[in-house]
Design an enzyme around this catalytic site. Structure first.
Site, short mmCIF file in Angstrom:
data_model
loop_
_atom_site.label_atom_id
_atom_site.label_comp_id
_atom_site.label_asym_id
_atom_site.label_seq_id
_atom_site.Cartn_x
_atom_site.Cartn_y
_atom_site.Cartn_z
N ASP A 101 0.66 -0.85 0.20
CA ASP A 101 0.35 0.47 0.11
C ASP A 101 1.20 1.51 0.44
OD1 ASP A 101 -1.81 -2.44 -0.01
OD2 ASP A 101 -2.88 -1.28 1.36
N LYS A 144 -7.11 3.37 -3.23
CA LYS A 144 -6.97 3.11 -1.83
C LYS A 144 -6.97 4.89 -1.65
CE LYS A 144 -5.12 1.84 2.73
NZ LYS A 144 -4.55 2.10 3.48
N LYS A 172 -10.33 -0.06 -2.21
CA LYS A 172 -10.01 -0.26 -0.66
C LYS A 172 -10.13 1.64 0.04
CE LYS A 172 -7.09 -1.31 2.50
NZ LYS A 172 -5.39 -1.83 3.03
#
Length: 260
Positions: A102, A166, A202
């Site tokens: 991430d 995300k 996400k």
């Protein structure tokens, strides 16, 4: 959610999409062991745990054989400009066994007009991640703010190789919002329509109850179809959400819990 059986089914669906997260300052080995122990429950298991890079190898060992993935964060949480350092951090995380990276995109550089710099950092990090490991790019939408820029940041991240986009780090004042989610999911739908390329989503930060999770799933179902949101395409970044979902599955109300 008046219908308990429907609520329980929705909670079970959401549980399988959770990236169970501990990105707390002062996190310890014992905290990570507890996190990994929570990842597999009699009611089902989460998709992944998300931990700091220092805990990747430990998490990988604790979760061996479960099928739960290990995600970690790089360039976190500041989204800085030292691309070489971020690439090294990524390479070490992959060597330690990370399944998913991430990356906080350098969002300040992006907002300042340095789109090419932001894109290049994502490209270089993606190049350091061998398949089947995946790259999630954190846009930090609450700091970007402007809907047009969130749309553009989504496009840049996807074009540079993001497997997921995300919303947030969970470390700023404004984290996941439905408004940002709608923009990002729309770009994902456009990418699927125009290029046939699957990209995941996400939301992270502030998602603590079944009602919170249900709102994001309803949005994804509306934009991308009711069969789209699976663990391969959709994750919740959260720490407190799991307890709330388990409570609903067991017949409770799923009241809010503290956490990321």
């Amino acid at each position: 959610m008046a219908d308990q059986s429907a609520s329980a089914a929705l909670a079970a669906r959401a549980l399988a999409l959770v990236d169970l997260t501990n990105l707390n300052d002062g996190c310890t080995d014992a905290d990570i062991d507890a996190l990994c122990a929570r990842a597999v429950t009699p009611q089902g298991q989460v998709a992944a745990v998300c931990v700091y890079p220092a805990f990747v190898a430990r998490s990988k060992a604790r979760l061996a054989g479960t099928g739960v993935k290990v995600a970690t964060v790089v360039n976190f949480p500041a989204g800085g400009d030292d691309t070489a350092a971020v690439v090294r951090e990524t390479q070490q995380a992959i060597a330690d066994g990370a399944d998913e990276i991430d990356l906080v995109m350098p969002y300040r550089a992006f907002v300042a007009g340095r789109r090419g710099f932001a894109e290049e950092q994502i490209i270089r990090v993606k190049a350091a991640i061998p398949a089947p490991a995946q790259l999630k790019v954190i846009l930090e939408t609450g700091e970007i703010g402007d809907p047009l820029l969130i749309h553009q940041a989504s496009q840049v991240a996807i074009a540079a190789g993001a497997d997921f986009i995300k919303t947030s780090t969970g470390k700023v004042k404004v984290n996941a919002t439905l408004e940002a989610a709608e923009i990002m999911l729309t770009v994902i739908e456009e990418t699927r329509r125009d290029h046939g390329r699957p990209v995941g989503f996400k939301p992270a930060g502030g998602i603590r109850t079944l009602d919170d999770a249900a709102a994001y799933l309803a949005l994804a179902d509306r934009i991308l179809g009711p069969d789209w949101a699976t663990a391969a395409t959709f994750r919740f970044g959260a720490s407190g959400l799991l307890d709330a979902l388990l409570d609903v599955i067991k017949g409770g109300t799923g009241s809010a819990r503290e956490g990321y």
